[in-house]
Write an enzyme that holds these catalytic residues in place. Structure first.
Site, PDB file in Angstrom:
ATOM      1  N   ASP A 106       0.949  -1.276  -0.021  1.00  0.00           N
ATOM      2  CA  ASP A 106       0.074  -0.011   0.113  1.00  0.00           C
ATOM      3  C   ASP A 106       0.737   1.243   0.066  1.00  0.00           C
ATOM      4  OD1 ASP A 106      -2.566   0.958  -0.559  1.00  0.00           O
ATOM      5  OD2 ASP A 106      -3.132   1.123   1.714  1.00  0.00           O
ATOM      6  N   HIS A 375       2.035   4.459   6.314  1.00  0.00           N
ATOM      7  CA  HIS A 375       1.811   4.825   4.942  1.00  0.00           C
ATOM      8  C   HIS A 375       0.606   5.900   4.986  1.00  0.00           C
ATOM      9  CE1 HIS A 375      -0.359   1.086   5.018  1.00  0.00           C
ATOM     10  NE2 HIS A 375      -1.203   1.757   4.187  1.00  0.00           N
TER      11      HIS A 375
END
Length: 969
Positions: A106, A375
């Site tokens: 991701d 993230h």
């Protein structure tokens, strides 16, 4: 916490229960932060027993195993290692489990530091997904989605790793099914916030598998598997089942998956496919055993990342600049606190401070710094309330570590606790009362440093003395931040990992600090600047002459005095105007940068003030929207230092320090500082990759979105150069950076956006950030040879500025212990050569045995839970800062004796070399060696030559990790 309540807790509870029901079921879990919350607060004893059993059977597999799945673009390697070590320590201590595969599906673009990191951590394969859409299409077509990645040019095949790029379907099951207008494969539906539904019926639950549709379901799945199989070289297909926020009701998932898989396998002759539940490890094992020969990829990364022609994910390099700055300050305070505490425990075994309590204080900051590497954390891509959570956790952890450091100083100096300790980390946020005052300054780097620290004071007339009563060079001047206080700059000289005390007094007739005198120049109108006469104002130190053009009050040029090389250099603030209406075209948001056109200059008038004293000159430039405007919209404070005789001023003299004040911005503006020079750079930019290595960034022209697609992350360093001269920028937080013209480098400093994209509105991701940010950048200009020597140490000097603590002892002279009175410097310093960096010196506190068989045995017998933290094991990491061939001297391998390096901490009894996160003994770590044309034999690779009797040779770019044990006292 909300996610735990709404779905994440239910993922682990229901998955564990479902895995126990049928032997063939499997599952992978990634982020330890969620798992640990479940393990500590939700899991029953039965669940815990079942997790142990499932791990032993290989049916539950932890992949990556860090606290989070960290971002790859804007994180520092130190913090990536920290969060990985934090998760691995828990997994190994609790289960004796060591992750061996990654699942980096991701993060928005892939860095070349990550494969090296995962190789050093002992992983056998790495998996990524988000790479440029056009590149992925190309790799798919040519069956090049798998390769052996040599992320580091210097470590090359020694730390290479097999890498799998997910195909266009990425990590989520495709939900379209041709035989129904309902979705397929997501039988548990979508998680609901804030509470799970009482009746267990979730929105969007997929069409269940029944006797009547099972064949149609099977055909749909097989068709997708075959489509993917065509993109890979082996006949094994990784088919991820799930997506974000899935498996919170695992029983409905597995009860639909089971019959579907059984049906396909019963008809495998017809379908030409067999299917099985698998972990990532099972998949890579299958591919590895095919024994194919793989292509090698060099150290080129996959940044930036675009998902379609107008969607360049380069905005997040700067989003929430304040969070990015605090995250790095927290990281650097943690670094200082760890080594400070480690020395204290080693030198004061009978201390009055409770070590377990102290470890908890450090842990609170370890966890906060680890989690923000997520993230959707440091990237600035979270909603405001999640950002506030990260900020609160960081501030709380920093407060704890400052408190710990202050109490250690009290204890070491036998001070009665009648004085308050104020402590400030680099920022000028603590005023000193009008009493005799001491300032304690700790240097967290393992080098001697000479630098200035800043203290806020209430008088112009001040004197500063060291421990022996000698006068210390200092300069005091009006503050840039407040009208009622002054800034006192103290010149400090401190050896590695040591602290010194300075006494700051209001003047008592003897030696006083230099006073910086201010001259204000008339505000200049940029629209009518007289081009004919150019009166130039020089500002000079031993390394540079900086000229300012008095027609415009802008910088004009910098001369490097040693070579007498002059570079024309001007700086201006500009803004990209961006669109916020999806009906009118591409938008910018937390993730994306989509400029309407070229950047527009913001200021029509510039004010100038020069504050000069014997030690420092500060040039203050104020940028106004027009000649009559009341308030400035931007400011730059440029400082250059003059170091007195007898001090080592090389680093200090060679840096031009700049601090900017930016904001609040108008809506849908992205603020940049553009530095333009006459260097013929051919528009080639260099940027660092996570503070670990440098990437070459040639300017590329695209059909669409060229400006945004030429933005890159700068975590610590960016530079431009011509054949002889290099201009380096060093930063204390991440920024987007680009070279949009020859001789130019621009840094995005701040963003404020609003848009009406439904997804962004739903999740409150509109980035209406009205803050004022004050980032710092150091400029270094010189020949390549000179800048090569300076920039690595300078980057770390900026990252790890000294920690400043204040104590007001209400008139009492601090009583110093004997040894401190005799020598001006505390304890015996820890010093490494300038091409090495002491990356970690800490007491992790883990209780696991470093003998693997023993650790597994104690986990199986349930013995691993007892006992306090282990304070005898010290974690040490040493990193070589240079690449092979980068510098004739500094790129050489370095041999050091760990016994003598650490003699100030006690006598070293035993050193064990470990993998990056500490969970493998390097002598027993055998990673899979994948066949390449370069290395046709397959087998296991043993990466490092280990240390003989505490003597270690560190090669370029190596990061070596050790457990060190000292003789007991």
């Amino acid at each position: 916490q909300e996610s735990m309540h709404a779905y994440a807790g239910n993922v682990y509870t229901s998955v564990v229960e479902e895995l126990m029901k049928r032997k063939q079921r499997k599952f992978i879990a990634v982020e330890q932060e969620f798992f640990r919350l479940w393990w500590d607060a939700v899991a029953t004893d039965t669940h815990k027993q079942q997790v142990h059993q499932l791990l032993q059977e290989g049916r539950l597999e932890f992949v990556i195993g860090g606290q989070v799945m960290h971002d790859e673009a804007v994180t520092l390697i130190d913090d990536q290692i920290l969060q990985l070590t934090e998760g691995h320590g828990f997994l190994y201590e609790t289960f004796g489990f060591r992750p061996q595969f990654s699942w980096h599906v991701d993060p928005f673009g892939a860095s070349a530091t990550t494969p090296t990191l995962f190789a050093l951590a002992g992983f056998n394969a790495h998996l990524i997904s988000r790479v440029d859409y056009d590149l992925k299409a190309d790799m798919q077509k040519n069956k090049k989605l798998q390769f052996v990645w040599q992320g580091s040019p210097s470590l090359s095949e020694r730390q290479e790793i097999f890498t799998h790029v997910m195909d266009q379907y990425s990590y989520c099951t495709p939900s379209q099914i041709p035989f129904s207008n309902r979705s397929g494969f997501y039988w548990n539906g979508i998680a609901t916030f804030p509470d799970p539904p009482k009746d267990g019926v979730y929105p969007n639950m997929s069409l269940p598998v029944t006797d009547t549709n099972i064949r149609l379901y099977a055909q749909t799945m097989v068709a997708n598997i075959k489509e993917r199989a065509a993109w890979f070289q082996t006949s094994d297909v990784l088919w991820p089942w799930g997506c974000d926020k899935q498996f919170f009701n695992a029983s409905v998932q597995y009860s639909n998956m089971d019959p579907l898989l059984e049906y396909i396998n019963m008809h495998s002759d017809e379908f030409g496919v067999t299917v099985q539940y698998a972990t990532v490890g099972d998949y890579f094992q299958a591919v590895y055993s095919r024994n194919l020969t793989w292509e090698i990829r060099d150290s080129q990364d996959f940044l930036p990342y675009s998902t379609e022609p107008f969607q360049a994910w380069t905005g997040f390099y700067t989003s929430r600049s304040m969070l990015k700055g605090i995250a790095r300050r927290a990281s650097s305070l943690l670094y200082a606190g760890e080594s400070f505490f480690t020395q204290y425990v080693r030198q004061h075994p009978a201390s009055s401070i409770c070590k377990c309590e102290a470890l908890k204080q450090l842990q609170s900051l370890r966890w906060a710094v680890s989690e923000v590497q997520h993230h959707d954390g440091i990237t600035g891509t979270e909603s405001p309330k999640v950002k506030d959570m990260y900020m609160n956790n960081l501030m709380y952890g920093m407060f704890n570590v400052k408190k710990l450091m202050a109490s250690i100083i009290f204890d070491m100096n036998n001070v009665k606790k009648n004085g308050e300790v104020y402590s400030s980390v680099y920022n000028k946020d603590s005023g000193i009362p009008d009493v005799d005052q001491y300032v304690v300054v700790y240097n967290p780097l393992a080098w001697n440093i000479t630098t200035f620290v800043t203290v806020s004071v209430s008088h112009l007339a001040m004197s500063v003395y060291d421990e022996l009563g000698h006068s210390v060079p200092a300069q005091v001047q009006s503050s840039t931040e407040s009208h009622s206080t002054y800034d006192l700059y103290i010149l400090v000289e401190i050896s590695g990992l040591s602290y010194r005390k300075y006494n700051v007094k209001p003047l008592n007739g003897k030696q006083s600090a230099f006073i910086g005198r201010s001259v204000k120049y008339k505000r200049k109108d940029l629209t009518h600047a007289d081009q004919q006469s150019r009166p130039l104002l020089p500002v000079v130190n031993n390394c540079y002459q900086v000229l300012f053009d008095q027609n415009s009050n802008l910088m004009h040029s910098i001369t490097e005095r040693e070579t007498n090389q002059t570079v024309q250099l001007t700086q201006e603030f500009l803004e990209y105007h961006v669109n916020g209406d999806v009906m009118k075209g591409p938008i910018s948001d937390n993730y994306l940068f989509a400029p309407n056109a070229s950047a527009v200059p913001v200021s029509k008038a510039v004010g100038l003030e020069v504050v000069s004293g014997n030690l420092m000159t500060e040039i203050r430039q104020y940028f106004y929207s027009n000649i009559t405007a009341q308030d400035y919209i931007y400011a730059v404070y440029t400082r250059i230092y003059t170091v007195p005789e007898g001090y080592d001023g090389k680093l200090l003299c060679h840096r031009i320090e700049q601090e900017y004040s930016v904001g609040p911005l108008e809506l849908n503006r992205e603020a940049i500082l553009r530095t333009s020079t006459n260097l013929n750079t051919r528009q080639l930019l260099y940027t660092d990759s996570n503070g670990y290595q440098i990437q070459k960034r040639p300017f590329k022209t695209y059909v669409n979105n060229t400006v945004a697609r030429n933005y890159y992350p700068m975590v610590q360093t960016a530079y431009i150069e011509d054949d002889t001269t290099r201009l380096i920028l060093l930063a204390e937080r991440a920024h987007g950076v680009s070279s949009q013209g020859n001789g130019q480098v621009e840094v995005m400093l701040h963003r404020r956006l609003w848009n009406n994209l439904q997804w962004d509105l739903t999740y409150n991701l509109t980035l209406n950030d009205s803050s004022v940010v004050r980032p710092v950048i150091w400029l270094i200009l010189g020949t390549k040879a000179v800048t090569n020597i300076l920039y690595r140490t300078s980057g770390l000097a900026l990252e790890h500025r000294p920690v400043v603590m204040f104590g007001a002892l209400s008139g009492e002279k601090p009583k110093l212990p004997r040894q401190l009175q005799q020598t001006p410097v505390h304890s015996s310093p820890v010093t490494v050569p300038p091409n090495l960096h002491l990356q970690t010196l800490s007491i992790p506190g883990w209780r696991y045995s470093s003998n693997h068989a023993e650790q597994v045995r104690s986990v199986r017998m349930g013995k691993q839970k007892q006992g306090d933290a282990d304070f005898s094991r010290v974690l040490l990491r040493i990193r070589h800062l240079y690449e092979v061939g980068e510098d004739p001297v500094l790129s050489q391998p370095v041999t050091i004796n760990l016994k003598s390096l650490l003699k100030g901490l006690g006598s070293v009894m035993l050193v064990e070399e470990r993998s990056l996160t500490g969970i493998w003994d390097v002598n027993t770590l055998k990673r899979w060696k994948w066949k390449t044309a370069q290395y046709p034999s397959k087998g296991f690779s043993n990466s490092t030559e280990t240390s003989e009797n505490c003597v270690v040779t560190v090669h370029p770019k190596e990061i070596r990790t050790f457990f060190v044990y000292f003789q007991g006292r």
